[in-house]
Enzyme design. Structure first.
Site, mmCIF file in Angstrom:
data_model
loop_
_atom_site.group_PDB
_atom_site.id
_atom_site.type_symbol
_atom_site.label_atom_id
_atom_site.label_comp_id
_atom_site.label_asym_id
_atom_site.label_seq_id
_atom_site.Cartn_x
_atom_site.Cartn_y
_atom_site.Cartn_z
ATOM 1 N N ASP A 1 77.772 -6.302 8.179
ATOM 2 C CA ASP A 1 76.474 -6.225 9.259
ATOM 3 C C ASP A 1 76.088 -7.323 9.813
ATOM 4 O OD1 ASP A 1 76.267 -4.829 7.836
ATOM 5 O OD2 ASP A 1 74.898 -5.961 5.703
ATOM 6 N N HIS B 1 66.075 19.488 -6.776
ATOM 7 C CA HIS B 1 66.816 18.338 -5.323
ATOM 8 C C HIS B 1 67.471 18.929 -4.260
ATOM 9 C CE1 HIS B 1 64.777 15.274 -7.952
ATOM 10 N NE2 HIS B 1 65.069 15.960 -8.727
ATOM 11 N N LYS C 1 73.499 1.422 5.430
ATOM 12 C CA LYS C 1 74.722 0.689 5.485
ATOM 13 C C LYS C 1 75.581 1.579 5.650
ATOM 14 C CE LYS C 1 78.020 -2.435 4.278
ATOM 15 N NZ LYS C 1 76.978 -4.071 4.249
ATOM 16 N N CYS D 1 60.727 18.588 -6.212
ATOM 17 C CA CYS D 1 60.665 18.136 -7.682
ATOM 18 C C CYS D 1 59.166 17.554 -8.280
ATOM 19 C CB CYS D 1 62.072 16.512 -8.043
ATOM 20 S SG CYS D 1 62.104 16.431 -9.731
ATOM 21 N N TYR D 2 59.466 16.057 -8.610
ATOM 22 C CA TYR D 2 57.679 16.006 -8.244
ATOM 23 C C TYR D 2 57.245 16.215 -7.201
ATOM 24 C CZ TYR D 2 54.078 12.791 -10.380
ATOM 25 O OH TYR D 2 52.690 12.047 -10.295
ATOM 26 N N GLU E 1 68.110 17.264 -2.170
ATOM 27 C CA GLU E 1 69.099 16.053 -1.356
ATOM 28 C C GLU E 1 70.455 16.083 -1.940
ATOM 29 O OE1 GLU E 1 66.538 15.827 -2.920
ATOM 30 O OE2 GLU E 1 66.287 14.229 -4.522
ATOM 31 N N GLY F 1 60.288 11.827 -8.507
ATOM 32 C CA GLY F 1 59.851 10.195 -9.596
ATOM 33 C C GLY F 1 59.438 10.941 -11.232
#
Ligand code: XMP
Length: 518
Positions: free
Chosen positions: A235, A177, A374, A90-91, A179, A63
């Protein structure tokens, strides 16, 4: 939960607590790539609410705040005592340290970008990974001492506690991070957390999602009739195919031609869905109705509202013709749900398939893609056997060309934009760039400028080209289109489209701009 949304109850779930940075979505996607269902929840979630979700694990995201800031984000401290395996990133790592009695210091220098991580102790997260590896950092505060009971497992030059864990309490923290792709072994660390700490089962596969959705649609619809608004985009096509798989001929697809479509789109939709998919398809010609509702309207949000409402009214009218239709399928995706303000994110635009629905709508919604990102929708589409041209089609907004015309939407202006847009598309495809780009299209602004064509002075519209790269439309960058492609588009648009005498290229990223102009 709306009707027809896959009940995710059979999947192990990991909650991603969103501290306001864009990383929460990326974390949620990485978790799903490891075949574990993830859901983003706001940081205000209470321990009792967490328990209701019954997650197998919790991830506290990064964050922008500092644990020292006056408005520092906190979480319900009870959450850390639930005994649910938790990973702070992280945060989130600092929130764990701060909340459990460790120490967080404000560094003079921030640590941004690449850092060399050294593994310093036995670690569940880092097991089997190299002792030295590259990770990606983005922080100023740092944990200087872990809470009691935690072992420090890795450090970098500027972060003495770059990773820590308390295996008894199942709480883990990393300053970097995992990710992001720059943290080379990050996905393996996440998998260790998911499979070993949380004991999550990797059941969130595309086949699993389809099976679950098909069951959910069948049980909520019974033998009733379902109407699906088909636009020909990814979609709505995937949503329709999923529902069709579940209930076959009980599905009636409605294609509303609102006159705001791209060139030849109506014909394409007819060919694909009527001929190949053998779906019941009603083709409604409603251009006049939409254009008269939009006459004189220039305010972007008002345009969207009018289009959204007219859309639903047209559906309702068709629904009364289709006996016993009680459900309406919509291809709403997870990012639409988050971006419309449901999950602690600021409202940016009201996407017409979420925020703009009239309150007195008479059909119940079936949203089989509401939990999906998506890339998951595309994978599900491929799994269902939908042709590549549709599955890999660039997104097109529900309100169509209306949000690409600044100022009043008229037939004349639509025709100009449609012709220019077709040229952009053709040239992008000819250059082999179509699937590399998230979107590429033309915009018609509400200004005119002076030009000279032949012997005469012109006073005509410019066309603006917009081409962006993106992972998920939450952020985007303008595409570095080759000059030759831009040149071909420019000369063709000016020569072939009457009413245009200039072409410009939009070089704005998102944020601060958005992808569409309205
Ligand atoms: P923005 O302009 O907000 O767009 O950066 C993000 C993505 O969403 C698409 N978009 C929409 N899609 N209904 C939709 O179904 C809408 O009202 C809508 N508005 C924008 C846009 O094309 C881009 O891919």
């Amino acid at each position: 939960m709306t009707a027809g949304q896959a009940s995710t109850g059979d999947f192990d779930k990991v909650l991603v607590v969103d501290f306001g940075a864009q990383y929460a979505q990326l974390i949620a996607r990485r978790v799903r790539e490891a075949h574990v269902f993830s859901e983003i929840v706001p940081r205000t979630i209470t321990a009792a609410e967490v328990r209701e979700h019954d997650p197998v694990g919790i991830i506290l995201s990064g964050g922008p705040a500092s644990v020292y800031a006056d408005d520092a984000y906190e979480i319900d401290p009870e959450i850390l005592s639930l005994g649910i395996p938790t990973l702070g990133i992280c945060y989130g790592h600092q929130v764990i340290a701060d909340g459990l009695g460790g120490e967080v210091v404000r560094n003079d220098v921030a640590e941004y970008g690449r850092a060399d991580l050294k593994v310093t102790g036995s670690s569940l997260l880092l097991r089997g990974l190299p002792e030295e590896q590259v990770v990606w950092m983005s922080h100023r505060d740092a944990v200087s001492a872990p809470p009691h009971g935690f072992a420090v497992t890795a450090a970098t030059a500027d972060s003495p506690v770059a990773a820590m864990e308390d295996r008894e309490r199942h709480i883990y923290g990393v300053q970097f991070h995992p990710e992001v792709v720059h943290t080379v072994r990050g996905q393996e660390m996440l998998k260790h957390f998911l499979y070993e700490a949380c004991r999550a089962r990797p059941l969130w596969t595309h086949a699993g999602i389809i099976e679950q959705s098909v069951d959910a649609v069948r049980s909520s619809v019974g033998d009733g009739t379902v109407i699906c608004g088909l636009s020909g985009g990814v979609d709505s096509s995937v949503a329709a195919a999923l529902v069709h798989k579940a209930i076959g001929d009980q599905l009636v697809c409605v294609f509303v031609d609102h006159g705001l479509l791209r060139k030849d789109e109506g014909v394409q939709v007819e060919d694909t869905f009527r001929s190949s998919f053998h779906m019941n398809l009603i083709h409604v010609q409603a251009e006049d109705r939409f254009l008269s509702a939009l006459a004189g309207v220039t305010e972007p949000e008002q345009k969207r509202k009018i289009i959204g409402e007219t859309f639903i009214r047209v559906f309702e009218e068709v629904a009364t013709e289709v006996s016993d239709a009680r459900f309406l399928v919509q291809g709403t995706l997870y990012p639409d749900v988050i971006e419309s303000g449901t999950a602690d994110a600021a409202k940016i635009k009201s996407h017409h398939n979420v925020g703009g629905l009239p309150e007195d709508m008479e059909l119940s919604l079936i949203e089989p893609l509401r939990d999906l990102f998506k890339d998951e929708v595309r994978a599900v589409g491929e799994e269902l056997g939908i042709p590549e041209e549709i599955v890999w089609r660039q997104p097109f907004p529900g309100p169509g060309l209306a949000v690409r015309i600044v100022g009043e939407v008229t037939k004349e202006r639509l025709d100009i934009l449609r012709a220019a847009d077709a040229i952009v598309l053709e040239e992008v495809q000819r250059a082999g760039l179509y699937t590399e780009l998230w979107q590429s299209f033309a915009i018609l602004p509400a200004i005119r400028s002076v030009g000279v064509q032949g012997d005469g002075r012109t006073y005509a519209y410019p066309i603006i080209i917009r081409a962006v790269t993106s992972e998920d439309a939450m952020t985007a960058d303008w595409a570095r289109l080759p000059y030759e492609v831009l040149e071909r588009i420019s000369s063709r648009v000016i020569n072939e489209v009457p009413g245009v005498n200039r072409v410009a290229y939009d070089i704005s990223s998102k944020p601060p701009a958005t992808i569409e102009w309205e």
